[in-house]
Motif scaffolding. Structure first.
Motif, PDB file in Angstrom:
ATOM      1  N   TYR A  32      -9.662  11.765  -9.016  1.00 16.12           N
ATOM      2  CA  TYR A  32      -8.501  10.925  -8.897  1.00 16.12           C
ATOM      3  C   TYR A  32      -7.575  10.210  -8.708  1.00 16.12           C
ATOM      4  CZ  TYR A  32      -4.398  10.830  -5.772  1.00 16.12           C
ATOM      5  OH  TYR A  32      -2.888  11.431  -5.160  1.00 16.12           O
ATOM      6  N   GLN A  33      -8.789   8.942  -8.080  1.00 16.10           N
ATOM      7  CA  GLN A  33      -8.933   7.367  -7.814  1.00 16.10           C
ATOM      8  C   GLN A  33      -8.928   6.678  -9.533  1.00 16.10           C
ATOM      9  OE1 GLN A  33     -11.887   4.964  -6.222  1.00 16.10           O
ATOM     10  NE2 GLN A  33     -10.906   6.818  -3.535  1.00 16.10           N
ATOM     11  N   PHE A  34      -9.245   6.892 -10.616  1.00 20.01           N
ATOM     12  CA  PHE A  34      -9.635   7.285 -11.751  1.00 20.01           C
ATOM     13  C   PHE A  34      -8.525   7.320 -12.955  1.00 20.01           C
ATOM     14  CE2 PHE A  34      -9.847   8.086 -16.855  1.00 20.01           C
ATOM     15  CZ  PHE A  34     -10.702   6.491 -17.000  1.00 20.01           C
ATOM     16  N   PHE A  35      -7.857   7.888 -12.491  1.00 12.31           N
ATOM     17  CA  PHE A  35      -6.638   8.322 -13.235  1.00 12.31           C
ATOM     18  C   PHE A  35      -5.450   7.891 -12.438  1.00 12.31           C
ATOM     19  CE2 PHE A  35      -8.355  11.972 -15.563  1.00 12.31           C
ATOM     20  CZ  PHE A  35      -6.826  11.900 -16.346  1.00 12.31           C
ATOM     21  N   MET A  36      -5.643   6.974 -10.797  1.00 14.23           N
ATOM     22  CA  MET A  36      -4.645   5.957 -10.461  1.00 14.23           C
ATOM     23  C   MET A  36      -4.922   4.991 -10.956  1.00 14.23           C
ATOM     24  SD  MET A  36      -2.787   7.229  -7.587  1.00 14.23           S
ATOM     25  CE  MET A  36      -2.874   8.028  -6.028  1.00 14.23           C
ATOM     26  N   ALA A  39       0.820  -1.432   0.165  1.00 13.84           N
ATOM     27  CA  ALA A  39       0.136   0.201  -0.215  1.00 13.84           C
ATOM     28  C   ALA A  39       0.447   1.123  -0.206  1.00 13.84           C
ATOM     29  CB  ALA A  39      -1.236  -0.343   1.123  1.00 13.84           C
ATOM     30  N   ARG A  40       1.796   1.033  -0.014  1.00  8.04           N
ATOM     31  CA  ARG A  40       3.277   1.974   0.400  1.00  8.04           C
ATOM     32  C   ARG A  40       2.350   3.476   1.179  1.00  8.04           C
ATOM     33  NH1 ARG A  40       4.168   3.195  -6.846  1.00  8.04           N
ATOM     34  NH2 ARG A  40       5.143   1.309  -7.092  1.00  8.04           N
ATOM     35  N   PHE A  41       2.868   2.820   2.397  1.00  6.07           N
ATOM     36  CA  PHE A  41       2.129   3.551   3.980  1.00  6.07           C
ATOM     37  C   PHE A  41       3.287   4.335   4.208  1.00  6.07           C
ATOM     38  CE2 PHE A  41       2.496   3.696   8.036  1.00  6.07           C
ATOM     39  CZ  PHE A  41       1.082   3.773   8.572  1.00  6.07           C
ATOM     40  N   PHE A  42       4.675   3.937   3.911  1.00  6.61           N
ATOM     41  CA  PHE A  42       4.853   5.119   4.104  1.00  6.61           C
ATOM     42  C   PHE A  42       5.332   6.434   3.026  1.00  6.61           C
ATOM     43  CE2 PHE A  42       6.674   1.205   5.408  1.00  6.61           C
ATOM     44  CZ  PHE A  42       7.327   1.160   6.673  1.00  6.61           C
ATOM     45  N   VAL A  43       5.081   6.122   2.009  1.00 10.28           N
ATOM     46  CA  VAL A  43       5.171   7.749   1.031  1.00 10.28           C
ATOM     47  C   VAL A  43       3.893   8.075   1.443  1.00 10.28           C
ATOM     48  CG1 VAL A  43       4.505   7.657  -1.310  1.00 10.28           C
ATOM     49  CG2 VAL A  43       6.076   5.829  -0.804  1.00 10.28           C
ATOM     50  N   THR A  64       0.543  12.451  -7.909  1.00 11.66           N
ATOM     51  CA  THR A  64       1.485  13.011  -7.265  1.00 11.66           C
ATOM     52  C   THR A  64       1.179  14.467  -5.959  1.00 11.66           C
ATOM     53  OG1 THR A  64       3.492  12.083  -6.941  1.00 11.66           O
ATOM     54  CG2 THR A  64       3.530  12.706  -5.247  1.00 11.66           C
ATOM     55  N   LEU A  65       0.827  15.190  -7.075  1.00 11.51           N
ATOM     56  CA  LEU A  65       0.887  16.707  -6.785  1.00 11.51           C
ATOM     57  C   LEU A  65      -0.473  17.021  -6.703  1.00 11.51           C
ATOM     58  CD1 LEU A  65       3.848  18.596  -8.721  1.00 11.51           C
ATOM     59  CD2 LEU A  65       3.607  17.513  -6.685  1.00 11.51           C
ATOM     60  N   TYR A  66      -1.527  15.976  -7.232  1.00  6.29           N
ATOM     61  CA  TYR A  66      -2.710  16.221  -7.452  1.00  6.29           C
ATOM     62  C   TYR A  66      -3.583  16.772  -5.833  1.00  6.29           C
ATOM     63  CZ  TYR A  66      -7.693  15.758  -8.860  1.00  6.29           C
ATOM     64  OH  TYR A  66      -8.995  15.982  -9.002  1.00  6.29           O
ATOM     65  N   PRO A  67      -3.068  16.331  -4.887  1.00  2.70           N
ATOM     66  CA  PRO A  67      -4.334  16.705  -3.507  1.00  2.70           C
ATOM     67  C   PRO A  67      -3.420  18.396  -3.330  1.00  2.70           C
ATOM     68  CG  PRO A  67      -3.204  14.527  -3.998  1.00  2.70           C
ATOM     69  CD  PRO A  67      -2.647  14.582  -4.862  1.00  2.70           C
ATOM     70  N   PHE A  68      -1.977  18.457  -3.930  1.00  2.00           N
ATOM     71  CA  PHE A  68      -2.066  19.851  -3.364  1.00  2.00           C
ATOM     72  C   PHE A  68      -2.362  20.791  -4.242  1.00  2.00           C
ATOM     73  CE2 PHE A  68       1.245  16.649  -2.180  1.00  2.00           C
ATOM     74  CZ  PHE A  68       1.593  17.468  -1.141  1.00  2.00           C
ATOM     75  N   PHE A  69      -2.742  20.324  -5.354  1.00  2.00           N
ATOM     76  CA  PHE A  69      -3.244  21.344  -6.114  1.00  2.00           C
ATOM     77  C   PHE A  69      -4.620  21.796  -5.648  1.00  2.00           C
ATOM     78  CE2 PHE A  69      -6.605  21.429 -10.218  1.00  2.00           C
ATOM     79  CZ  PHE A  69      -6.808  22.758 -10.492  1.00  2.00           C
ATOM     80  N   GLY A  70      -5.610  20.593  -5.346  1.00  2.00           N
ATOM     81  CA  GLY A  70      -6.910  20.636  -4.644  1.00  2.00           C
ATOM     82  C   GLY A  70      -6.762  21.171  -3.835  1.00  2.00           C
ATOM     83  N   MET A  71      -5.896  21.763  -2.753  1.00  2.00           N
ATOM     84  CA  MET A  71      -5.931  22.818  -1.343  1.00  2.00           C
ATOM     85  C   MET A  71      -6.062  23.475  -1.570  1.00  2.00           C
ATOM     86  SD  MET A  71      -6.962  21.392   1.552  1.00  2.00           S
ATOM     87  CE  MET A  71      -6.581  19.720   2.190  1.00  2.00           C
ATOM     88  N   MET A  72      -4.714  24.345  -3.257  1.00  2.00           N
ATOM     89  CA  MET A  72      -4.110  25.619  -3.288  1.00  2.00           C
ATOM     90  C   MET A  72      -6.024  25.900  -3.996  1.00  2.00           C
ATOM     91  SD  MET A  72      -1.609  26.403  -6.237  1.00  2.00           S
ATOM     92  CE  MET A  72      -3.130  26.146  -7.594  1.00  2.00           C
ATOM     93  N   VAL A  73      -6.420  24.666  -5.128  1.00  2.00           N
ATOM     94  CA  VAL A  73      -7.781  25.491  -5.490  1.00  2.00           C
ATOM     95  C   VAL A  73      -9.327  25.674  -4.050  1.00  2.00           C
ATOM     96  CG1 VAL A  73      -9.521  25.032  -6.803  1.00  2.00           C
ATOM     97  CG2 VAL A  73      -7.161  24.088  -7.430  1.00  2.00           C
ATOM     98  N   THR A  93      -7.282   7.306  -0.965  1.00  2.00           N
ATOM     99  CA  THR A  93      -6.806   7.182  -2.239  1.00  2.00           C
ATOM    100  C   THR A  93      -5.141   7.064  -3.111  1.00  2.00           C
ATOM    101  OG1 THR A  93      -8.575   8.840  -2.043  1.00  2.00           O
ATOM    102  CG2 THR A  93      -6.665   8.182  -4.525  1.00  2.00           C
ATOM    103  N   ILE A  94      -4.411   7.721  -1.994  1.00  2.00           N
ATOM    104  CA  ILE A  94      -2.825   7.391  -2.442  1.00  2.00           C
ATOM    105  C   ILE A  94      -2.414   5.572  -1.630  1.00  2.00           C
ATOM    106  CG2 ILE A  94      -0.784   7.093  -1.279  1.00  2.00           C
ATOM    107  CD1 ILE A  94      -1.381  11.209  -0.363  1.00  2.00           C
TER     108      ILE A  94
END
Length: 309
Positions: free
Chosen positions: A141-145, A32-36, A167-176, A77-78
Motif C-alpha cells: 500500500y505504501q509503495f504504491f502511494m 496530510a489530507r486529515f479530513f479525507v 482509495t479502495l485498497y483498504p476496503f479490499f483488505g477488509m473484504m479479504v 498510511t492515508i
C-alpha cells in the motif's frame, strides 16, 4: 509609558505567534489530507461492521483489536500518502490551490517529509505486530502511494485508475480479511469505483491547463472536450446500470435500496450538467458526487442499524 508600550508589543507578538502556530497546524492537516482520512475512517468502520462482518456481535467487534489496528495503520498510511502527494505536487498546487498552498507554506517541506517517514514507520510497526501478512499488505500500500505520487500520477489513464484503486485498497483488505466475497459486495465495490473515477476525471477537467504545463497527461488534456464528456456520461450510465442491478438482483432492502434508487436521479442530474458543459457545472458535479458517497456511508449505517435491531 515605556512599560505600556512593551506590554502592548509583547501581547502583539504573542498574538502573532499563536496565529502562526495555528496556521502551521491547519497547514499540516491540509497537507496530510486529515479530513479525507477522517471520512475514510468512518467509511471503513461502517463497511467493516455492517457489510463485511455480519456474523460478529457488536461487543466482539469492539474488542477485536486486530481490526482496530488494521484501520489505525490504514489511517496513518492515508495521512502519509497525502503528505508525499502534496510534496510532489507542491509547484502545481501553487496554481491550482493557492489558498491551501499559502497555509501549507507556514511549514517547511522538510518537516512534511519527517512527518511522512514517522507516520509510515509507525504504521508498518503496528502492522508487523498484528501479523506478517498485514505488514506485507501495508508495505504494498505504501509503495504504491509513493509510486503514484512520484510517477503514475503523470501517466494517462493509469493516474485515474491508480488513484481510485488506492482509495479502495483498504476496503479490499477488509473484504479479504473477513473473506466476504459475494455478488452484492462486488457490485457495491464497482459502484463506488465508478463514482470515484467520475469525480477524478471531472476534477482533472478543472486543472487541464495546469496539468499540461507540469507534464501530467490526463484524460481531459489528451482527448477533445466532447470525447471527455462522452467518457464521463458513459461512466455515469454504467453506474446507473450497476445501481439497477443492485436493486433488482441482490436483495438489497431498507435504506440502501432507497439510496441506490435515488442515485438514479442524482446521476441523471449529473449527466444533464455535463451536457450543459460549464466550469460551474463541473464544480457542482464534483460536490454532488462527493456528497453522494458520504450519503452512501450514512445509508449503510442506517441500514445496518435497522438490520441489527
Amino acid at each position: 509609558m515605556n512599560s505600556e508600550k512593551e506590554n502592548f508589543q509583547e501581547k502583539n507578538y504573542t498574538k502573532k505567534s499563536l496565529i502562526y502556530r495555528f496556521s502551521q497546524f491547519v497547514g499540516f492537516l491540509l497537507g496530510a489530507r486529515f479530513f479525507v482520512a477522517a471520512l475514510l475512517t468512518l467509511a471503513l468502520y461502517v463497511s467493516t461492521f455492517f457489510l463485511f462482518n455480519q456474523d460478529e456481535s457488536f461487543r466482539k467487534f469492539v474488542f477485536d483489536f486486530k481490526v482496530h489496528g488494521i484501520i489505525f495503520c490504514t489511517v496513518l498510511t492515508i495521512l502519509a500518502g497525502g503528505i508525499i502527494n502534496q510534496f510532489y505536487d507542491f509547484e502545481k498546487d501553487h496554481l491550482v490551490k493557492p489558498f491551501r498552498t499559502r497555509i501549507q507554506s507556514f511549514i517547511k517541506q522538510k518537516y512534511f517529509l519527517y512527518a511522512y517517514l514517522i507516520l509510515s514507520l509507525i504504521s508498518l510497526g503496528v502492522a508487523w505486530m498484528i501479523s506478517h501478512n498485514v505488514f506485507i499488505f501495508f508495505i504494498i500500500y505504501q509503495f504504491f502511494m509513493w509510486f503514484y505520487s512520484h510517477k503514475l500520477s503523470r501517466i494517462l489513464i493509469l493516474n485515474n485508475l491508480t488513484f481510485v484503486s488506492l482509495t479502495l485498497y483498504p476496503f479490499f483488505g477488509m473484504m479479504v480479511y473477513y473473506q466476504t466475497f459475494s455478488k452484492k459486495v462486488l457490485l457495491m465495490a464497482v459502484f463506488l469505483f465508478l463514482i470515484l473515477l467520475c469525480i477524478d476525471i471531472v476534477k482533472d477537467t478543472l486543472t487541464k491547463r495546469v496539468d499540461e504545463t507540469f507534464g501530467y497527461i490526463t484524460i481531459p488534456n489528451y482527448f477533445e472536450s466532447k470525447s471527455v464528456n462522452r467518457i464521463i456520461i458513459s461512466l455515469l450510465i454504467i453506474t446507473m446500470a450497476v445501481s439497477m442491478k443492485l436493486i433488482t438482483r441482490t436483495g438489497i432492502a431498507g435504506f440502501m435500496a432507497y439510496y441506490f434508487a435515488a442515485g438514479l436521479f442524482v446521476f441523471i442530474i449529473c449527466i444533464y450538467l455535463i451536457i450543459n458543459n460549464t466550469r460551474r457545472n463541473k464544480f457542482f458535479i464534483i460536490n454532488i458526487l462527493r456528497f453522494w458517497v458520504f450519503a452512501g456511508i450514512i445509508a449503510m449505517l442506517l441500514s445496518g442499524l435497522e438490520g441489527k435491531l
